[in-house]
Design a protein around this motif. Structure first.
Motif, short mmCIF file in Angstrom:
data_model
loop_
_atom_site.label_atom_id
_atom_site.label_comp_id
_atom_site.label_asym_id
_atom_site.label_seq_id
_atom_site.Cartn_x
_atom_site.Cartn_y
_atom_site.Cartn_z
N ALA A 37 0.83 -1.21 0.00
CA ALA A 37 0.00 0.00 0.00
C ALA A 37 0.86 1.26 0.00
CB ALA A 37 -0.93 -0.01 1.22
N ALA A 38 1.94 1.25 0.79
CA ALA A 38 2.85 2.40 0.83
C ALA A 38 3.49 2.64 -0.53
CB ALA A 38 3.92 2.18 1.90
N PHE A 39 3.85 1.55 -1.23
CA PHE A 39 4.46 1.67 -2.57
C PHE A 39 3.48 2.32 -3.54
CE2 PHE A 39 5.46 0.17 -6.81
CZ PHE A 39 6.83 0.34 -6.88
N VAL A 40 2.22 1.88 -3.52
CA VAL A 40 1.20 2.45 -4.41
C VAL A 40 0.96 3.92 -4.10
CG1 VAL A 40 -1.24 2.35 -5.08
CG2 VAL A 40 0.08 0.23 -4.83
N LEU A 41 0.84 4.25 -2.81
CA LEU A 41 0.60 5.63 -2.41
C LEU A 41 1.78 6.53 -2.76
CD1 LEU A 41 -1.12 5.16 1.07
CD2 LEU A 41 -2.19 5.81 -1.10
N ALA A 42 3.01 6.02 -2.59
CA ALA A 42 4.19 6.81 -2.95
C ALA A 42 4.20 7.11 -4.45
CB ALA A 42 5.46 6.08 -2.54
N ALA A 43 3.86 6.11 -5.27
CA ALA A 43 3.81 6.31 -6.72
C ALA A 43 2.69 7.27 -7.12
CB ALA A 43 3.63 4.96 -7.41
N TRP A 44 1.61 7.24 -6.38
CA TRP A 44 0.42 8.03 -6.73
C TRP A 44 0.49 9.45 -6.18
CZ3 TRP A 44 -5.09 6.88 -4.44
CH2 TRP A 44 -6.04 7.65 -5.13
N TRP A 45 0.94 9.60 -4.94
CA TRP A 45 0.85 10.88 -4.25
C TRP A 45 2.10 11.74 -4.34
CZ3 TRP A 45 -1.83 9.28 1.01
CH2 TRP A 45 -3.21 9.14 0.79
N LEU A 46 3.28 11.14 -4.34
CA LEU A 46 4.51 11.94 -4.27
C LEU A 46 4.83 12.54 -5.64
CD1 LEU A 46 6.85 9.79 -2.01
CD2 LEU A 46 5.17 11.52 -1.35
N LYS A 47 5.23 13.78 -5.63
CA LYS A 47 5.60 14.44 -6.88
C LYS A 47 6.95 13.93 -7.37
CE LYS A 47 3.20 18.77 -5.77
NZ LYS A 47 3.39 20.23 -5.48
#
Length: 459
Positions: A172-182
């Motif tokens: 989940a952290a990997f997906v959120l990092a790819a989605w949310w971080l610029k």
């Protein structure tokens, strides 16, 4: 949801994963030992290997972030963590298990300082006390939940399932990092790697960690002392070499900042010493007072409740009161809690134990949350990456230092021919007195200046 909240969420999820992975493994030690026919000395390295990987890679975090970009590095660290987690759960020998745990530590060791640097750069100084309170609440929640969850998984599945608990969280952290971080570009002219510093710094940290681990075992004092001495000699060489370089692996000049080095010392003598005392206390309760393990474990409930209250107090009052009164109160509360342990003599002293753990929880968490809030106040944004790496290395070493210091003290007292109960009591009393050191440093903080900085930035 604002961008900085998204960044903070990714960092806090990564921090939670790291802590769960650190604390959940111990529950599975008995089954792992039976499965691989491994002695206790090898089982200890399931945790020590993870801590070693974490600590060794942290100095590289700033340089790697400048080369790869923070977003890519966070995603890479999570990918390493996911792959190594699968490796741990499929290990065919205790050696393979320890090796995969070391690699797991490398993944976590890259994630934490880079995530913290990104997050703290988006919050001003007067906002960081509340942010630090959330960080400390995560740090409280993970150790509280991990043993119970781990025990349930071991009973219902197997020891391998314990290590897989963090896998969906990491995904989940990997997906959120790819989605949310610029997406951020690597530095156009990244500094060359301080290879000499990397080798000497890694060697120093490895020797110090091995030395501290060996010193905690009664039969390895000489070996531990030699490794620790060698580690300190190599560390001194690293420091002298770093001072001569324009851009060393880590900017050690940051440690000269009064708030930063005071906060680091607080971590060594408050959360660190409590970690050691908690280990000795469990031995005292179960071996000396014949208290059932289930009853001894419930003493962490008042500790957790008091910790929650202390962390909440820090978030509300830090900007108004400043760090000095909070640190002084925390040191005195933890010392009082440890002192109360020296007044116990039987398992029926329930109220004293409850009060002791509540005081240690309140004092320890008041100090650690205040230290976390104060550490970076005078650190420039350009130095946050180095400061974050130094802070997290110090945090990891504090737990090893505390366990080693208190275990060594108790072993010396017990081997001196003292009655076991008196050895425990004197150990608790000396541990309580150790709070004098951070207390003296807290008294030196120029509190009015800190409050002035926080108030000026909030306007």
């Amino acid at each position: 949801m604002t961008y900085r909240v998204r960044v903070a969420s990714v960092y806090l999820l990564g921090f939670f994963i790291d802590l769960v992975n650190m604390f959940i493994a111990s529950v599975a030690y008995p089954e792992i030992g039976r499965h691989f026919d491994a002695p206790v000395s090898q089982l200890a390295w399931i945790s020590n290997g993870y801590i070693l990987g974490l600590t060794l890679v942290m100095p590289l975090s700033r340089w790697l972030a400048s080369r790869l970009g923070a977003r890519r590095l966070i995603m890479l660290s999570l990918l390493i963590f996911i792959v190594s987690t699968c490796g741990v759960s499929a290990a065919a020998s205790i050696s393979q298990l320890i090796a995969w745990r070391w690699l797991q530590g490398i993944g976590g060791g890259l994630l934490i300082p880079v995530g913290q640097t990104l997050t703290y750069a988006l919050y001003q100084n007067h906002e960081r006390a509340r942010l630090s309170s959330v960080v400390m609440l995560v740090a409280l929640l993970a150790p509280a939940l991990s043993p119970a969850l781990g025990g349930l998984v071991v009973e219902q599945l197997s020891w391998r399932g314990v290590f897989l608990v963090s896998l969906p969280l990491a995904g989940a952290a990997f997906v959120l990092a790819a989605w949310w971080l610029k997406a951020d570009r690597p530095a156009a002219k990244a500094d060359s790697l301080d290879l000499t510093g990397l080798v000497s710094g890694s060697a120093a940290l490895t020797l110090i960690l091995f030395g501290l681990t060996a010193l905690g075992e009664a039969a390895r004092y000489g070996e531990g002392a030699l490794m620790l001495l060698a580690g300190l000699v190599v560390l001194n060489s690293y420091v002298r070499n770093a001072r001569r370089k324009r851009r060393p692996l880590l900017n050690l000049q940051l440690v000269k900042d009064p708030l930063f080095h005071t906060a680091m010392l607080i971590y060594q003598f408050i959360p660190g010493v409590f970690t050691g005392v908690s280990v000795i206390t469990m031995l005292y309760l179960q071996n000396q007072l014949s208290m059932p393990a289930s009853v001894a474990g419930t003493l962490m409930l008042p500790w957790s409740l008091a910790s929650f209250a202390a962390i909440s107090l820090t978030g509300r009052k830090f900007n108004r009161w400043g760090p000095r009164p909070l640190l002084i109160a925390g040191c005195l509360a933890q010392a009082a809690g440890m002192g109360l342990l020296a007044l116990t003599g039987q398992a029926a002293d329930t109220l004293i134990f409850l009060l002791a753990f509540a005081l240690m929880g309140f004092g320890g968490s008041l100090c650690s949350s205040t230290a976390q809030s104060a550490a970076f106040i005078q650190i420039a944004d350009r130095d946050l990456a180095d400061a974050s790496a130094l802070w997290n290395i110090n945090r990891q070493l504090s737990f090893c230092f505390g366990v080693t210091l208190v275990s060594l003290l108790f072993n010396l007292l017990a081997n001196a021919g003292m009655v076991p109960q008196h050895a425990y009591h004197l150990c608790f009393a000396i541990a309580a007195c150790s709070a004098i050191i951070p207390l003296l440093f807290a008294l030196r903080i120029t509190n009015h200046r800190v409050i002035l900085i926080l108030n000026r930035e909030s306007q």
